[in-house]
Scaffold this motif. Structure first.
Motif, PDB file in Angstrom:
ATOM      1  N   PRO A   8       1.002  -1.150   0.014  1.00 48.82           N
ATOM      2  CA  PRO A   8       0.064   0.032   0.086  1.00 48.82           C
ATOM      3  C   PRO A   8       0.892   1.376  -0.088  1.00 48.82           C
ATOM      4  O   PRO A   8       1.893   1.217   0.648  1.00 48.82           O
ATOM      5  N   ALA A   9       0.353   2.166  -0.698  1.00 53.18           N
ATOM      6  CA  ALA A   9       1.020   3.346  -0.784  1.00 53.18           C
ATOM      7  C   ALA A   9       0.865   4.099   0.467  1.00 53.18           C
ATOM      8  O   ALA A   9      -0.228   4.508   0.917  1.00 53.18           O
ATOM      9  N   PHE A  10       2.212   4.762   1.162  1.00 57.91           N
ATOM     10  CA  PHE A  10       1.970   5.349   2.328  1.00 57.91           C
ATOM     11  C   PHE A  10       1.554   6.934   1.954  1.00 57.91           C
ATOM     12  O   PHE A  10       2.108   7.549   1.121  1.00 57.91           O
ATOM     13  N   ARG A  11       0.630   7.386   2.576  1.00 58.73           N
ATOM     14  CA  ARG A  11       0.389   8.866   2.179  1.00 58.73           C
ATOM     15  C   ARG A  11       0.813   9.898   3.535  1.00 58.73           C
ATOM     16  O   ARG A  11       0.362   9.359   4.792  1.00 58.73           O
ATOM     17  N   GLY A  12       1.665  10.447   3.409  1.00 61.08           N
ATOM     18  CA  GLY A  12       2.140  11.403   4.303  1.00 61.08           C
ATOM     19  C   GLY A  12       3.425  12.342   3.678  1.00 61.08           C
ATOM     20  O   GLY A  12       3.449  12.477   2.637  1.00 61.08           O
ATOM     21  N   PRO A  13       4.487  12.930   4.777  1.00 60.17           N
ATOM     22  CA  PRO A  13       5.139  14.095   4.263  1.00 60.17           C
ATOM     23  C   PRO A  13       6.029  13.466   3.410  1.00 60.17           C
ATOM     24  O   PRO A  13       6.453  12.272   3.404  1.00 60.17           O
ATOM     25  N   THR A  14       6.471  13.987   2.166  1.00 63.84           N
ATOM     26  CA  THR A  14       7.453  13.509   1.423  1.00 63.84           C
ATOM     27  C   THR A  14       8.813  12.811   2.084  1.00 63.84           C
ATOM     28  O   THR A  14       9.260  11.990   1.606  1.00 63.84           O
ATOM     29  N   PHE A  15       9.233  13.616   2.958  1.00 65.20           N
ATOM     30  CA  PHE A  15      10.499  13.260   3.729  1.00 65.20           C
ATOM     31  C   PHE A  15      10.183  11.838   4.356  1.00 65.20           C
ATOM     32  O   PHE A  15      11.058  10.808   4.231  1.00 65.20           O
ATOM     33  N   ILE A  16       9.131  11.529   4.788  1.00 69.57           N
ATOM     34  CA  ILE A  16       8.800  10.136   5.623  1.00 69.57           C
ATOM     35  C   ILE A  16       8.544   9.217   4.483  1.00 69.57           C
ATOM     36  O   ILE A  16       9.036   7.800   4.481  1.00 69.57           O
ATOM     37  N   ARG A  17       7.942   9.582   3.394  1.00 66.42           N
ATOM     38  CA  ARG A  17       7.576   8.730   2.089  1.00 66.42           C
ATOM     39  C   ARG A  17       8.849   8.077   1.557  1.00 66.42           C
ATOM     40  O   ARG A  17       9.039   7.024   1.251  1.00 66.42           O
ATOM     41  N   LEU A  18      10.000   9.091   1.527  1.00 61.36           N
ATOM     42  CA  LEU A  18      11.392   8.956   0.848  1.00 61.36           C
ATOM     43  C   LEU A  18      11.969   7.720   1.834  1.00 61.36           C
ATOM     44  O   LEU A  18      12.363   6.898   1.184  1.00 61.36           O
ATOM     45  N   LEU A  19      11.896   7.939   2.952  1.00 60.47           N
ATOM     46  CA  LEU A  19      12.769   7.130   4.051  1.00 60.47           C
ATOM     47  C   LEU A  19      12.001   5.774   3.955  1.00 60.47           C
ATOM     48  O   LEU A  19      12.673   4.811   4.024  1.00 60.47           O
ATOM     49  N   ALA A  20      10.741   5.748   3.749  1.00 61.57           N
ATOM     50  CA  ALA A  20      10.060   4.382   3.714  1.00 61.57           C
ATOM     51  C   ALA A  20      10.268   3.773   2.450  1.00 61.57           C
ATOM     52  O   ALA A  20      10.659   2.494   2.682  1.00 61.57           O
ATOM     53  N   ARG A  21      10.431   4.498   1.213  1.00 59.92           N
ATOM     54  CA  ARG A  21      10.905   3.606   0.233  1.00 59.92           C
ATOM     55  C   ARG A  21      12.046   2.997   0.112  1.00 59.92           C
ATOM     56  O   ARG A  21      12.483   1.995  -0.276  1.00 59.92           O
ATOM     57  N   LEU A  22      13.131   4.003   0.521  1.00 52.89           N
ATOM     58  CA  LEU A  22      14.502   3.571   0.807  1.00 52.89           C
ATOM     59  C   LEU A  22      14.696   2.473   1.804  1.00 52.89           C
ATOM     60  O   LEU A  22      15.574   1.491   1.307  1.00 52.89           O
ATOM     61  N   THR A  23      13.838   2.111   2.883  1.00 52.19           N
ATOM     62  CA  THR A  23      14.157   1.307   3.770  1.00 52.19           C
ATOM     63  C   THR A  23      13.161  -0.087   3.562  1.00 52.19           C
ATOM     64  O   THR A  23      13.333  -1.002   4.253  1.00 52.19           O
ATOM     65  N   ASP A  24      12.433   0.241   2.572  1.00 60.98           N
ATOM     66  CA  ASP A  24      11.464  -1.020   2.356  1.00 60.98           C
ATOM     67  C   ASP A  24      10.656  -1.284   3.606  1.00 60.98           C
ATOM     68  O   ASP A  24      10.101  -2.566   3.713  1.00 60.98           O
ATOM     69  N   ASP A  25      10.072  -0.260   4.309  1.00 57.02           N
ATOM     70  CA  ASP A  25       9.217  -0.352   5.505  1.00 57.02           C
ATOM     71  C   ASP A  25       8.036  -0.301   5.008  1.00 57.02           C
ATOM     72  O   ASP A  25       7.585   0.859   4.116  1.00 57.02           O
ATOM     73  N   THR A  26       7.064  -0.954   5.573  1.00 57.40           N
ATOM     74  CA  THR A  26       5.524  -0.598   5.280  1.00 57.40           C
ATOM     75  C   THR A  26       5.253   0.269   6.715  1.00 57.40           C
ATOM     76  O   THR A  26       5.162  -0.237   7.663  1.00 57.40           O
ATOM     77  N   LEU A  27       5.009   1.474   6.471  1.00 62.35           N
ATOM     78  CA  LEU A  27       4.652   2.373   7.397  1.00 62.35           C
ATOM     79  C   LEU A  27       3.011   2.424   7.645  1.00 62.35           C
ATOM     80  O   LEU A  27       2.155   2.328   6.528  1.00 62.35           O
ATOM     81  N   PRO A  28       2.446   2.278   8.866  1.00 59.13           N
ATOM     82  CA  PRO A  28       1.005   2.311   9.094  1.00 59.13           C
ATOM     83  C   PRO A  28       0.228   3.469   8.623  1.00 59.13           C
ATOM     84  O   PRO A  28       0.822   4.675   8.600  1.00 59.13           O
ATOM     85  N   GLN A  29      -1.070   3.167   8.026  1.00 61.17           N
ATOM     86  CA  GLN A  29      -1.819   4.526   7.747  1.00 61.17           C
ATOM     87  C   GLN A  29      -2.371   4.662   9.041  1.00 61.17           C
ATOM     88  O   GLN A  29      -2.895   3.936   9.934  1.00 61.17           O
ATOM     89  N   GLY A  30      -2.811   5.977   9.461  1.00 61.80           N
ATOM     90  CA  GLY A  30      -3.341   6.367  10.501  1.00 61.80           C
ATOM     91  C   GLY A  30      -2.621   6.500  11.587  1.00 61.80           C
ATOM     92  O   GLY A  30      -1.508   6.978  11.689  1.00 61.80           O
ATOM     93  N   GLY A  31      -3.031   5.732  12.656  1.00 55.16           N
ATOM     94  CA  GLY A  31      -2.098   5.692  14.070  1.00 55.16           C
ATOM     95  C   GLY A  31      -2.633   6.788  14.936  1.00 55.16           C
ATOM     96  O   GLY A  31      -3.956   7.221  14.699  1.00 55.16           O
TER      97      GLY A  31
END
Length: 243
Positions: A12-35
């Motif tokens: 799933p695509a992570f919707r959030g600030p560009t900085f966090i989305r870039l880090l999520a893509r580089l680390t291949d982590d799945t970040l939770p939606q919402g929270g």
């Protein structure tokens, strides 16, 4: 009946600030939606001593504006834009992040019978450059916030109170911000190592595509971090424009 697909579901695509989305893509982590709600997350960042300090500022009576204080005529937005442009140039023009131009055939041929073996490409220069750029961003944005708070304090009692709140918030959140941003070089190093391992025989080639891709990734992360660091500055500028 159509057989169910055995393919794994798309990430799933992570919707959030560009900085966090870039880090999520580089680390291949799945970040939770919402929270947790922002207020709840903020409460986890602020200990009780800092919470008391913030509460005192919020509950205090607005300080009286200085009588007869002279407001210096200055284009604050232009000053901040110039500072940001200087920081952006230092990122884009960093020697480690500039993608080298391909050399013409035979340009590096010096007539030696045997070419010297290519040295292993290490992350250390990238780490040093990243830390230096982070320090520059922190120092520049810190100065700008201080200057803008002084400018706000010259305007009115309400603006002076806003400046006090920003000063306390900077002190409260800076340790957390420093810890989080300080972890970015380690994330980039892990990304670098993955790319280098996957490059195989090209791992020592300074003009290889994997290294060019890493340079672009690191540059993108730094630019996104610059945007994050300038958010409080933009907020203070907006307050100045409304008064």
């Amino acid at each position: 009946m159509r057989a169910p697909s055995l393919d794994s579901p798309p990430r799933p695509a992570f919707r959030g600030p560009t900085f966090i989305r870039l880090l999520a893509r580089l680390t291949d982590d799945t970040l939770p939606q919402g929270g947790p709600a922002p207020a709840e997350r903020l409460s986890q960042w602020i200990d009780w001593t800092r919470a008391v300090a913030l509460s005192k500022v919020l509950d205090a009576k607005a300080p009286a504006a200085e009588q007869g204080a002279q407001v210096i005529d200055r284009d604050d937005a232009a000053v901040c834009a110039k500072a940001r442009a200087t920081l952006l140039a230092s990122i884009v023009e960093a020697p480690e992040l500039v993608i080298p131009q391909p050399q013409a055939a035979g340009a590096s041929d010096d007539g030696d019978a045997e070419a010297a073996p290519e040295a292993a490409i290490d992350f250390a220069p990238f780490r040093q450059r990243h830390l230096a750029l982070q320090r520059s961003m922190q120092m520049a944005t810190g100065r700008l916030r201080g200057d803008l708070r002084d400018r706000l304090a010259e305007r009115s009692a309400e603006m002076a109170r806003l400046a006090e709140v920003d000063a306390v918030m900077e002190g409260v959140l800076s340790p957390r911000e420093h810890a989080l941003l300080g972890a970015v070089p380690a994330l980039l190093e892990a990304h670098f190592e993955r790319l280098r391992a996957a490059a195989g025989a090209l791992a020592t080639d300074p003009s290889a595509a994997w290294l060019d891709g890493f340079r672009r990734d690191m540059r993108g992360v730094l630019i996104a971090e610059l945007d994050v660091r300038f958010q409080p500055v933009e907020g203070l500028l907006a307050a100045l424009r409304t008064h």
